[in-house]
Design an enzyme around this catalytic site. Sequence first.
Site, PDB file in Angstrom:
ATOM      1  N   ALA A  25      11.380  15.665  56.569  1.00 36.98           N
ATOM      2  CA  ALA A  25      12.371  15.945  55.526  1.00 36.98           C
ATOM      3  C   ALA A  25      11.738  16.746  54.393  1.00 36.98           C
ATOM      4  O   ALA A  25      10.533  16.643  54.144  1.00 36.98           O
ATOM      5  CB  ALA A  25      12.932  14.634  54.975  1.00 36.98           C
ATOM      6  N   ASP A  26      12.566  17.555  53.699  1.00 36.50           N
ATOM      7  CA  ASP A  26      12.104  18.142  52.444  1.00 36.50           C
ATOM      8  C   ASP A  26      12.846  17.436  51.310  1.00 36.50           C
ATOM      9  O   ASP A  26      13.632  16.504  51.552  1.00 36.50           O
ATOM     10  CB  ASP A  26      12.281  19.667  52.425  1.00 36.50           C
ATOM     11  CG  ASP A  26      13.736  20.091  52.493  1.00 36.50           C
ATOM     12  OD1 ASP A  26      14.638  19.276  52.211  1.00 36.50           O
ATOM     13  OD2 ASP A  26      13.985  21.271  52.837  1.00 36.50           O
ATOM     14  N   SER A  27      12.607  17.868  50.073  1.00 30.32           N
ATOM     15  CA  SER A  27      13.178  17.137  48.942  1.00 30.32           C
ATOM     16  C   SER A  27      14.703  17.146  48.950  1.00 30.32           C
ATOM     17  O   SER A  27      15.348  16.177  48.549  1.00 30.32           O
ATOM     18  CB  SER A  27      12.645  17.720  47.627  1.00 30.32           C
ATOM     19  OG  SER A  27      13.008  19.081  47.531  1.00 30.32           O
ATOM     20  N   ASP A  48      16.560  17.267  51.692  1.00 34.00           N
ATOM     21  CA  ASP A  48      16.971  16.332  52.755  1.00 34.00           C
ATOM     22  C   ASP A  48      17.023  14.903  52.232  1.00 34.00           C
ATOM     23  O   ASP A  48      17.926  14.132  52.575  1.00 34.00           O
ATOM     24  CB  ASP A  48      15.983  16.390  53.935  1.00 34.00           C
ATOM     25  CG  ASP A  48      16.095  17.676  54.738  1.00 34.00           C
ATOM     26  OD1 ASP A  48      17.210  18.140  54.967  1.00 34.00           O
ATOM     27  OD2 ASP A  48      15.034  18.209  55.126  1.00 34.00           O
TER      28      ASP A  48
END
Lengths: 77, 418
Positions: A35-37, A39
């Site tokens: 995940a990224d921020s 997400d």
Amino acid sequence: MSDVADRVKKIVVEHLGVEEGKVVENASFIDDLGADSLDTVELVMAFEEEFGIEIPDDAAETIQTFGDAVKFISDAA
Amino acid sequence: MRRVVVTGLGLVTPLATGVEETWTRLLAGQSGADKIKQFDTSRVITDYACEVKHGDGSDGTFNPDDWCDAKERRKIDNFILFGLAAAQQAVHDAGWMPEDEEDRLRTGVMIGSGIGGLRSIEETTLMMAEKGPRRVSPFFIPGALINLISGQVSIRYGFKGPNHAVVTACSTGAHAIGDATRLIKYGDADVMVAGGAEAAICEIGIAGFNACKALSTKRSDDPRAASRPYDADRDGFVMGEGAGVVVLEEYEHAKARGAKIYAEVAGYGLSGDAYHITAPSEDGDGGFRSMMAAVKDAGVEPGDIDYINAHGTSTMADVIELAAVERLLGNAAATATMSSTKSMTGHLLGAAGAIEAIFSILAIRDQVAPPTINLDTPATDTPIDLAPNAKREREVNVALSNSFGFGGTNASVIFRKV
């Protein structure tokens, strides 16, 4: 596994496109599940929607792993 | 001066997904129009459009899985998905997926859109009205912004050169190709991935263009006959969706790597009408000046132009453009062929100029001019061959593509056989 954990896992699998087997207690959304921020923001929103709860921003920041999410939601629900 | 050539093509159109798949149907005079399937049309006036045909990817259908995985797709509007699909085709066609850092630094992207993520804006607004602003997705803004096709393509392929996006309504695709060509000529990049994409067939999009009195409304019983440029019975444009993307490359760069060269971007002209927000000036002077500028830039004579891909939207403005082209060509009008491929694809707005540039390039490659279908009763007499209802096998060495947009923004691009 609890009902909450099942429902959280389903959301994580759907949103992050990961295999169910990887969504374990200590799995970090960012470090282990890709995940990224943005997400993680969307994940928290999906938890709120699914469980009908509100997760304040400062609390959301403490939810780093699958286990964190299950614990927070179980306590809040 | 550095010369710029086209080395890759990509298309997602209402006729088909894929360059050859679309081109074959276009030359055969097929229409991409049908009843709208992607939203409930019961509240809008126009219930037909030229939609991209979804399927398993065979026979020219569009399979989203072929272009973007499901997880990423949830984060982007369809106009970005179409742009990514056309860009992937173009980049693969050109064989330009460099691993070398210097090559990546010298490759840029300029893919625009007329409207951007209109459907995402519509759906998110409705959802917010019901559930409140806390439910707005973090992917709403980056999934709807026009320049995010260029951003997504650069991330996918590592293209670190100029990253830009044009927004000039229906001139977007032509401006993108022209401006990207200039960036290469000026030395900012050696390769540019350029074009336009659009996906505005949604309730608010149709309602908005209906309100402007721009869309065809009378052909619900026969949508394929609705887009009829130059025909006396035309009553507005038919909305289309999709994307067109080309790979532009400095000529020596393309030669050195043995790239397939389709055509040269020989000339580019721009102008403004300074007249009205939606209508072109009656004398067609804006379009005329745009074409003249492109002719001058290309160093050709108007009489050298073999094929013109018209803006020709199937609105009242068709005859204004036609008169401007007659003025441009003068005595050579009788030797040129001009067609409006919008008769088959509908009007793809910000993608129109890009897909039509590709049709002009293919006209040069195959020495054939695509037809103008549904042209049964010409609205006006003209010495120009409008290729009514049948393609023309003919010499095409120089092709001009026109695009004119709301706001009075005009672009003309000239392609030449290499």
